[in-house]
Scaffold this active site. Structure first.
Site, PDB file in Angstrom:
ATOM      1  N   TYR A  33      -4.906   2.347  -2.864  1.00 44.93           N
ATOM      2  CA  TYR A  33      -5.048   2.765  -1.448  1.00 44.93           C
ATOM      3  C   TYR A  33      -3.947   2.343  -0.422  1.00 44.93           C
ATOM      4  O   TYR A  33      -2.938   1.717  -0.995  1.00 44.93           O
ATOM      5  CB  TYR A  33      -6.302   2.277  -0.907  1.00 44.93           C
ATOM      6  CG  TYR A  33      -6.341   0.853  -0.416  1.00 44.93           C
ATOM      7  CD1 TYR A  33      -6.206  -0.198  -1.347  1.00 44.93           C
ATOM      8  CD2 TYR A  33      -6.329   0.562   0.831  1.00 44.93           C
ATOM      9  CE1 TYR A  33      -6.068  -1.577  -0.667  1.00 44.93           C
ATOM     10  CE2 TYR A  33      -6.377  -0.810   1.362  1.00 44.93           C
ATOM     11  CZ  TYR A  33      -6.318  -1.668   0.234  1.00 44.93           C
ATOM     12  OH  TYR A  33      -6.223  -3.088   0.788  1.00 44.93           O
ATOM     13  N   LYS A 149      -1.335  -2.103  -4.463  1.00 44.58           N
ATOM     14  CA  LYS A 149      -2.315  -2.103  -3.628  1.00 44.58           C
ATOM     15  C   LYS A 149      -3.438  -1.300  -3.932  1.00 44.58           C
ATOM     16  O   LYS A 149      -3.847  -0.209  -3.818  1.00 44.58           O
ATOM     17  CB  LYS A 149      -1.822  -1.360  -2.347  1.00 44.58           C
ATOM     18  CG  LYS A 149      -2.720  -1.639  -1.159  1.00 44.58           C
ATOM     19  CD  LYS A 149      -2.056  -1.395   0.344  1.00 44.58           C
ATOM     20  CE  LYS A 149      -2.627  -1.407   1.456  1.00 44.58           C
ATOM     21  NZ  LYS A 149      -3.130  -2.915   1.689  1.00 44.58           N
ATOM     22  N   GLU A 182      -1.057 -15.466   0.397  1.00 43.42           N
ATOM     23  CA  GLU A 182      -1.172 -14.566   1.567  1.00 43.42           C
ATOM     24  C   GLU A 182      -2.764 -14.722   2.002  1.00 43.42           C
ATOM     25  O   GLU A 182      -3.494 -15.296   1.414  1.00 43.42           O
ATOM     26  CB  GLU A 182      -0.794 -13.152   1.054  1.00 43.42           C
ATOM     27  CG  GLU A 182      -1.788 -12.386   0.072  1.00 43.42           C
ATOM     28  CD  GLU A 182      -1.158 -11.126  -0.466  1.00 43.42           C
ATOM     29  OE1 GLU A 182      -0.504 -10.470   0.483  1.00 43.42           O
ATOM     30  OE2 GLU A 182      -1.447 -10.737  -1.424  1.00 43.42           O
ATOM     31  N   LEU A 207       1.286  -8.914  -1.718  1.00 42.78           N
ATOM     32  CA  LEU A 207       1.709  -7.628  -1.521  1.00 42.78           C
ATOM     33  C   LEU A 207       2.700  -7.508  -0.498  1.00 42.78           C
ATOM     34  O   LEU A 207       2.736  -8.220   0.572  1.00 42.78           O
ATOM     35  CB  LEU A 207       0.426  -6.741  -0.606  1.00 42.78           C
ATOM     36  CG  LEU A 207       0.492  -5.325  -0.647  1.00 42.78           C
ATOM     37  CD1 LEU A 207       0.500  -4.681  -1.707  1.00 42.78           C
ATOM     38  CD2 LEU A 207      -0.440  -5.113   0.250  1.00 42.78           C
TER      39      LEU A 207
HETATM   40  N1  PDD Z   1      -4.174  -4.958   4.312  1.00 46.09           N
HETATM   41  N2  PDD Z   1      -1.539  -8.515   1.952  1.00 46.09           N
HETATM   42  C1  PDD Z   1      -2.797  -8.082   1.730  1.00 46.09           C
HETATM   43  C2  PDD Z   1      -3.772  -8.426   0.423  1.00 46.09           C
HETATM   44  C3  PDD Z   1      -3.370  -6.823   2.256  1.00 46.09           C
HETATM   45  O1  PDD Z   1      -4.459  -6.160   2.000  1.00 46.09           O
HETATM   46  C4  PDD Z   1      -2.215  -6.297   3.165  1.00 46.09           C
HETATM   47  C5  PDD Z   1      -2.823  -5.010   4.453  1.00 46.09           C
HETATM   48  C6  PDD Z   1      -1.412  -6.864   3.682  1.00 46.09           C
HETATM   49  C7  PDD Z   1      -0.322  -6.593   4.541  1.00 46.09           C
HETATM   50  O2  PDD Z   1       0.299  -5.196   4.315  1.00 46.09           O
HETATM   51  P1  PDD Z   1       0.590  -4.111   5.280  1.00 46.09           P
HETATM   52  O3  PDD Z   1       1.482  -4.952   6.535  1.00 46.09           O
HETATM   53  O4  PDD Z   1       1.711  -3.080   4.676  1.00 46.09           O
HETATM   54  O5  PDD Z   1      -0.487  -3.619   6.083  1.00 46.09           O
HETATM   55  C8  PDD Z   1      -0.840  -8.099   2.689  1.00 46.09           C
HETATM   56  C9  PDD Z   1      -4.541  -3.382   5.003  1.00 46.09           C
HETATM   57  C10 PDD Z   1      -4.224  -3.441   6.392  1.00 46.09           C
HETATM   58  C11 PDD Z   1      -6.133  -3.333   4.536  1.00 46.09           C
HETATM   59  O6  PDD Z   1      -6.360  -3.701   3.661  1.00 46.09           O
HETATM   60  O7  PDD Z   1      -6.911  -3.046   5.464  1.00 46.09           O
END
Ligand code: PDD
Length: 285
Positions: A33, A149, A182, A207
């Site tokens: 996703y 992801k 994280e 991630l």
């Molecule tokens: N989540 N780490 C994890 C485990 C995440 O699920 C996300 C993002 C991030 C940050 O990635 P980014 O800056 O590209 O959004 C780091 C999204 C927002 C979600 O699951 O809704």
């Protein structure tokens, strides 16, 4: 107004939108996703999100659901049909529908594609950022390929619920070596008392966040010092500031970790500055 989803070629009312019960995303979490922020009805950092999506697909040996130019049109159309001014757009791609069998379908089937979007409350997010949020730490229990992801988010779901049960906003994972990786859905950052901005290297255990990557550009332009390295919960407890980053929250200041007050218990000035500056550095399309 009813919400509209795009599902495998059709724009549908969300209440009627459905995937096949034999979809491998549902049966095996065999899918990926992406999430983009929407500001003024436009997608933020679309090219970087799409580059990460393509990498996720490649790592899982999955086919692209459609050419990128068409996908962009579909995502923009979902944003438009839902009249999203400020919010987020999600896409999920699974390996497709096939009789249940762990191995890849042979011959390959068409990947499934779902796009949805939702409005976020800007004023509410701003108010939360002005207060700051609490985080807890929890043992890392995800598979080693968290750089992809995938829709396999059960450990993240459980970590977030643990945070909620403890009255916190988010959980930070701590790996077997005792270092923060994280958050359940965000990257974790601290700022040392001498003003260094610290976040774990994207090489292993996290991630590689798009918000994180843009923030690294913001830091350079503000001439703030970045350290990509491991840090422990104990270092975080004694940090001057802490925050999390993600597409939906951009920069959310953290004011308490495992019950330890960070700084003076208020959002830090650097975190708030980064939140403010972010959209000057992100690409809008
Ligand atoms: N989540 N780490 C994890 C485990 C995440 O699920 C996300 C993002 C991030 C940050 O990635 P980014 O800056 O590209 O959004 C780091 C999204 C927002 C979600 O699951 O809704």
């Amino acid at each position: 107004m009813s919400r509209i989803a795009y599902v495998n070629g059709h724009y549908q009312n969300l209440r009627d939108a459905a995937v096949n019960v034999e979809d491998r995303g549902y049966q095996f979490a065999d899918g990926i996703y992406e999430v983009c922020e929407i500001v003024d009805g436009k997608m933020v950092d679309f090219p970087r999100h799409m580059a990460r999506m393509q990498r996720s697909l490649r790592e899982l040996r999955m086919a692209e659901a459609m050419p990128l130019s068409s996908l962009k049109i579909v995502m923009q159309e979902v944003v438009r049909r839902n009249r999203i001014h400020y919010g987020i757009v999600y896409l999920q791609i699974s390996r497709g529908v096939a009789h249940r069998d762990h191995g890849f379908p042979s011959p390959a089937v068409k990947p499934s594609l779902v796009v949805t979007a939702k409005s976020l409350n800007f004023a509410k997010n701003q108010a939360q950022a002005a207060r700051g949020v609490k985080v807890i730490t929890t043992a890392e229990n995800r598979w080693p390929r968290v750089d992809i992801k995938t829709v396999g988010l059960l450990p993240n779901v459980l970590a977030r619920q643990e945070a909620r049960d403890k009255g916190a906003y988010e959980a930070w994972y701590v790996d077997a070596g005792g270092f923060v990786t994280e958050g359940a859905s965000c990257n974790a950052w601290i700022i040392t008392r001498d003003g260094k901005v610290v976040t774990r290297s994207a090489e292993r255990g996290i991630l590689s966040g798009i918000t994180r990557a843009v923030l690294i550009d913001v830091l350079a332009s503000l001439q703030l010092k970045l350290e990509e390295r491991n840090f422990t919960p104990d270092e975080a407890y004694h940090a001057a500031e802490a925050f999390v980053s993600s597409a939906s929250q951009i920069v959310m200041p953290v004011v308490s970790i495992d019950g330890n007050v960070i700084g003076n218990g208020k959002p830090g000035s650097i975190a708030l500055r980064l939140r403010e500056e972010f959209h000057r550095f992100s690409a809008i399309s």
